[in-house]
Design a protein around this motif. Sequence first.
Motif, PDB file in Angstrom:
ATOM      1  N   ILE A 183       0.849  -1.198   0.000  1.00  0.00           N
ATOM      2  CA  ILE A 183       0.000   0.000   0.000  1.00  0.00           C
ATOM      3  C   ILE A 183       0.881   1.243   0.000  1.00  0.00           C
ATOM      4  O   ILE A 183       1.850   1.326   0.753  1.00  0.00           O
ATOM      5  CB  ILE A 183      -0.941  -0.004   1.224  1.00  0.00           C
ATOM      6  N   ARG A 184       0.532   2.189  -0.863  1.00  0.00           N
ATOM      7  CA  ARG A 184       1.299   3.435  -0.933  1.00  0.00           C
ATOM      8  C   ARG A 184       0.671   4.543  -0.096  1.00  0.00           C
ATOM      9  O   ARG A 184       1.360   5.342   0.523  1.00  0.00           O
ATOM     10  CB  ARG A 184       1.402   3.898  -2.396  1.00  0.00           C
ATOM     11  N   SER A 185      -0.676   4.583  -0.083  1.00  0.00           N
ATOM     12  CA  SER A 185      -1.337   5.680   0.631  1.00  0.00           C
ATOM     13  C   SER A 185      -2.801   5.332   0.884  1.00  0.00           C
ATOM     14  O   SER A 185      -3.418   4.599   0.107  1.00  0.00           O
ATOM     15  CB  SER A 185      -1.236   6.969  -0.195  1.00  0.00           C
ATOM     16  N   ILE A 186      -3.339   5.866   1.983  1.00  0.00           N
ATOM     17  CA  ILE A 186      -4.783   5.797   2.253  1.00  0.00           C
ATOM     18  C   ILE A 186      -5.260   7.235   2.428  1.00  0.00           C
ATOM     19  O   ILE A 186      -4.690   8.001   3.212  1.00  0.00           O
ATOM     20  CB  ILE A 186      -5.094   4.960   3.510  1.00  0.00           C
ATOM     21  N   GLU A 187      -6.309   7.597   1.691  1.00  0.00           N
ATOM     22  CA  GLU A 187      -6.747   9.000   1.664  1.00  0.00           C
ATOM     23  C   GLU A 187      -8.243   9.122   1.892  1.00  0.00           C
ATOM     24  O   GLU A 187      -9.011   8.186   1.640  1.00  0.00           O
ATOM     25  CB  GLU A 187      -6.360   9.630   0.314  1.00  0.00           C
ATOM     26  N   LEU A 188      -8.642  10.294   2.355  1.00  0.00           N
ATOM     27  CA  LEU A 188     -10.049  10.622   2.582  1.00  0.00           C
ATOM     28  C   LEU A 188     -10.396  11.826   1.713  1.00  0.00           C
ATOM     29  O   LEU A 188      -9.754  12.870   1.792  1.00  0.00           O
ATOM     30  CB  LEU A 188     -10.271  10.965   4.063  1.00  0.00           C
ATOM     31  N   GLN A 189     -11.410  11.665   0.868  1.00  0.00           N
ATOM     32  CA  GLN A 189     -11.835  12.749  -0.023  1.00  0.00           C
ATOM     33  C   GLN A 189     -13.212  13.246   0.397  1.00  0.00           C
ATOM     34  O   GLN A 189     -14.104  12.446   0.681  1.00  0.00           O
ATOM     35  CB  GLN A 189     -11.919  12.257  -1.475  1.00  0.00           C
ATOM     36  N   LEU A 190     -13.362  14.566   0.428  1.00  0.00           N
ATOM     37  CA  LEU A 190     -14.674  15.185   0.621  1.00  0.00           C
ATOM     38  C   LEU A 190     -15.136  15.706  -0.736  1.00  0.00           C
ATOM     39  O   LEU A 190     -14.420  16.469  -1.389  1.00  0.00           O
ATOM     40  CB  LEU A 190     -14.584  16.325   1.633  1.00  0.00           C
ATOM     41  N   VAL A 191     -16.311  15.267  -1.162  1.00  0.00           N
ATOM     42  CA  VAL A 191     -16.817  15.585  -2.509  1.00  0.00           C
ATOM     43  C   VAL A 191     -18.161  16.295  -2.392  1.00  0.00           C
ATOM     44  O   VAL A 191     -19.018  15.897  -1.600  1.00  0.00           O
ATOM     45  CB  VAL A 191     -16.987  14.286  -3.341  1.00  0.00           C
ATOM     46  N   ARG A 192     -18.324  17.374  -3.165  1.00  0.00           N
ATOM     47  CA  ARG A 192     -19.644  18.017  -3.263  1.00  0.00           C
ATOM     48  C   ARG A 192     -20.309  17.526  -4.545  1.00  0.00           C
ATOM     49  O   ARG A 192     -19.648  17.368  -5.585  1.00  0.00           O
ATOM     50  CB  ARG A 192     -19.519  19.536  -3.258  1.00  0.00           C
ATOM     51  N   VAL A 193     -21.611  17.313  -4.492  1.00  0.00           N
ATOM     52  CA  VAL A 193     -22.369  16.895  -5.670  1.00  0.00           C
ATOM     53  C   VAL A 193     -23.421  17.965  -5.923  1.00  0.00           C
ATOM     54  O   VAL A 193     -24.380  18.104  -5.166  1.00  0.00           O
ATOM     55  CB  VAL A 193     -23.026  15.519  -5.473  1.00  0.00           C
ATOM     56  N   GLU A 194     -23.205  18.757  -6.975  1.00  0.00           N
ATOM     57  CA  GLU A 194     -24.096  19.883  -7.288  1.00  0.00           C
ATOM     58  C   GLU A 194     -24.982  19.514  -8.470  1.00  0.00           C
ATOM     59  O   GLU A 194     -24.499  19.050  -9.502  1.00  0.00           O
ATOM     60  CB  GLU A 194     -23.271  21.126  -7.613  1.00  0.00           C
ATOM     61  N   THR A 195     -26.285  19.730  -8.298  1.00  0.00           N
ATOM     62  CA  THR A 195     -27.263  19.414  -9.343  1.00  0.00           C
ATOM     63  C   THR A 195     -27.988  20.693  -9.725  1.00  0.00           C
ATOM     64  O   THR A 195     -28.520  21.396  -8.860  1.00  0.00           O
ATOM     65  CB  THR A 195     -28.270  18.369  -8.846  1.00  0.00           C
ATOM     66  N   CYS A 196     -27.987  21.010 -11.023  1.00  0.00           N
ATOM     67  CA  CYS A 196     -28.699  22.183 -11.531  1.00  0.00           C
ATOM     68  C   CYS A 196     -29.680  21.725 -12.613  1.00  0.00           C
ATOM     69  O   CYS A 196     -29.406  20.783 -13.351  1.00  0.00           O
ATOM     70  CB  CYS A 196     -27.744  23.199 -12.156  1.00  0.00           C
ATOM     71  N   GLY A 197     -30.804  22.427 -12.731  1.00  0.00           N
ATOM     72  CA  GLY A 197     -31.718  22.067 -13.808  1.00  0.00           C
ATOM     73  C   GLY A 197     -33.110  22.588 -13.608  1.00  0.00           C
ATOM     74  O   GLY A 197     -33.377  23.419 -12.748  1.00  0.00           O
TER      75      GLY A 197
END
Length: 296
Positions: A203-217
Amino acid sequence: MSLDIKLKKASKVYKDGDVVKGVLEVTSKGDLSHNGVTLTMEGVVTLQLSAKSVGVFEAFYNSLKPIQLVSYSIDLVKPGKFPHGTTEVPFELPLKAKGGKKLYETYHGVFVNIMYSLKAEMKRSILNKDLQKVSEFIVEYVESERGEEKPVEFTVTPQSLENVKDRARIPDFLVTGTIQTVNCSITKPFLGEVIVERSEAIIRSIELQLVRVETCGCAEGYARDPTEIQNIQLADGDVCRGMKIPIYMVFPRLFTCPSLSTSSFKVEFEINIVVIFQDDHLVTENFPIKLTRAIS
């Protein structure tokens, strides 16, 4: 000569129904003639489509007009002169939504932006340029009771992965962990732990990502675009097997807001736990989360 808007609250944070107080500071060398000063409070939701969605949703591309939440203007100073030096003009404006609607929290996104501002404008004669000053302030919801905690235990194996073309190439591994709750208070850290039980690959790395999900329409269709807000490395290198690796993340101000769903746009959030192997192969476990502004 210059204009400056100074709010009474140093934090610049207000809630629906508050009175926004401050002073307009006018500085000039010598007497300054003017044709009146107006002060405008604005709250606007601006929406836009990503480049990949423009062609697909051409039908409603032009219908994504800004949504006006607050629009309030007063004549702060009548036409006349400001004396040499600095003059302070006090003001008070009520923070209320148009038409009895609810104010949304300030949020700076990629395809959705919710922004509140004060704009001072000094009108001058034809030969002189008008003066303007814009100052942003922040709107937050009133804190509510915290929702029920929903802890999540997860297990990631080659068999649990989705959208895998060649499962035989994936090294054998077992990653487990716990997320304290997916009903998160925006003012509290995101907590949990991850454990590498076994892995035949380095294993090289373990990461935590915070993602926003934007919906327009609108009625013609919706464009849904996820974008990364921040990435935190939880572990560097080939971690010890069976060791609990803590998860701790603070939600960034302005780039996150309580989860929001309206008829014309949505702002939602997700967490990705990513394990990157030495050969750059990576596996991801995704968790939708709900953000609220809740009392702990």
